[in-house]
Enzyme design. Structure first.
Site, PDB file in Angstrom:
ATOM      1  CG  HIS A 196     -57.703  -0.053  60.687  1.00 60.03           C
ATOM      2  ND1 HIS A 196     -56.489   0.740  61.143  1.00 60.03           N
ATOM      3  CD2 HIS A 196     -57.837  -0.639  62.129  1.00 60.03           C
ATOM      4  CE1 HIS A 196     -56.166   0.538  62.222  1.00 60.03           C
ATOM      5  NE2 HIS A 196     -56.973  -0.336  62.827  1.00 60.03           N
ATOM      6  CB  ILE A 197     -61.599  -4.753  61.670  1.00 61.99           C
ATOM      7  CG1 ILE A 197     -60.169  -5.068  62.310  1.00 61.99           C
ATOM      8  CG2 ILE A 197     -61.722  -5.880  60.540  1.00 61.99           C
ATOM      9  CD1 ILE A 197     -60.011  -6.455  63.230  1.00 61.99           C
ATOM     10  CG  HIS A 198     -64.312   0.077  62.600  1.00 59.63           C
ATOM     11  ND1 HIS A 198     -63.787   0.087  61.416  1.00 59.63           N
ATOM     12  CD2 HIS A 198     -65.634   0.799  62.506  1.00 59.63           C
ATOM     13  CE1 HIS A 198     -64.580   0.364  60.317  1.00 59.63           C
ATOM     14  NE2 HIS A 198     -65.865   0.789  60.852  1.00 59.63           N
ATOM     15  CG  MET A 199     -66.826  -3.783  68.883  1.00 59.21           C
ATOM     16  SD  MET A 199     -67.550  -5.174  68.381  1.00 59.21           S
ATOM     17  CE  MET A 199     -66.478  -6.282  69.127  1.00 59.21           C
TER      18      MET A 199
END
Ligand SMILES: [Zn+2]
Length: 160
Positions: free
Chosen positions: A118-121
């Site tokens: 789950h991509i995240h910045m």
């Protein structure tokens, strides 16, 4: 060299991987943003405190969609991610007076992503002296603020 042929193991590993729940998806579903440490909910993305912060004020901007690559993210969500990055930069500058800000994504396990599904910045404040002897040599980070206090300060800043 001996090889152990274990095709059943592949099936086990791949289903175990799929069955494992996602901390970001779970946080959204929890229904208690204080407990989940969510500080802001946008239209496409939310902002959550990092449970293992590198520095105080370390947040992550996460799309609601469970996606493992940035290129899969619809452009409205990608735009909101950038708008929220600007917003968090401003909140972090107000609350922590940092000397600099780190902003970035690790996409995939090989790139260092802790939660690769789950991509995240990441957005975190930095100070000239924070990468000090203690954190480099001892793998220890000094956090002068608890996550509860960070959550409190940040939700207040974001709601004003
Ligand atoms: Zn997820």
């Amino acid at each position: 060299m001996d090889y152990l042929w274990t095709p059943w193991r592949y099936a086990y590993v791949s289903t175990a991987e799929k069955a494992r729940s996602c901390v970001f998806c779970d946080a959204v579903k929890l229904g208690n943003d204080e407990k989940a440490r969510i500080v802001h909910r946008g239209q496409q993305c939310f902002v959550i405190l990092n449970t293992y912060p590198y520095t105080p004020g370390h947040v992550m901007i996460v799309p609601y969609a469970h996606l493992d690559e940035l290129q899969k993210l619809p452009s409205e969500a990608a735009s909101e991610m950038m708008v929220l990055s600007q917003r968090m930069e401003s909140v972090l500058r107000d609350l922590y007076q940092p000397d600099g800000i780190n902003l970035g994504m690790n996409i995939g396990k090989a790139a260092g992503a802790g939660i690769a599904g789950h991509i995240h910045m990441h957005v975190l404040p930095r100070w000239v002296a924070d990468a000090n002897f203690v954190s480099v040599v001892c793998e220890t980070r000094i956090l002068p603020e608890t996550l509860d206090v960070t959550w409190e300060r940040m939700t207040k800043a974001l709601s004003s």
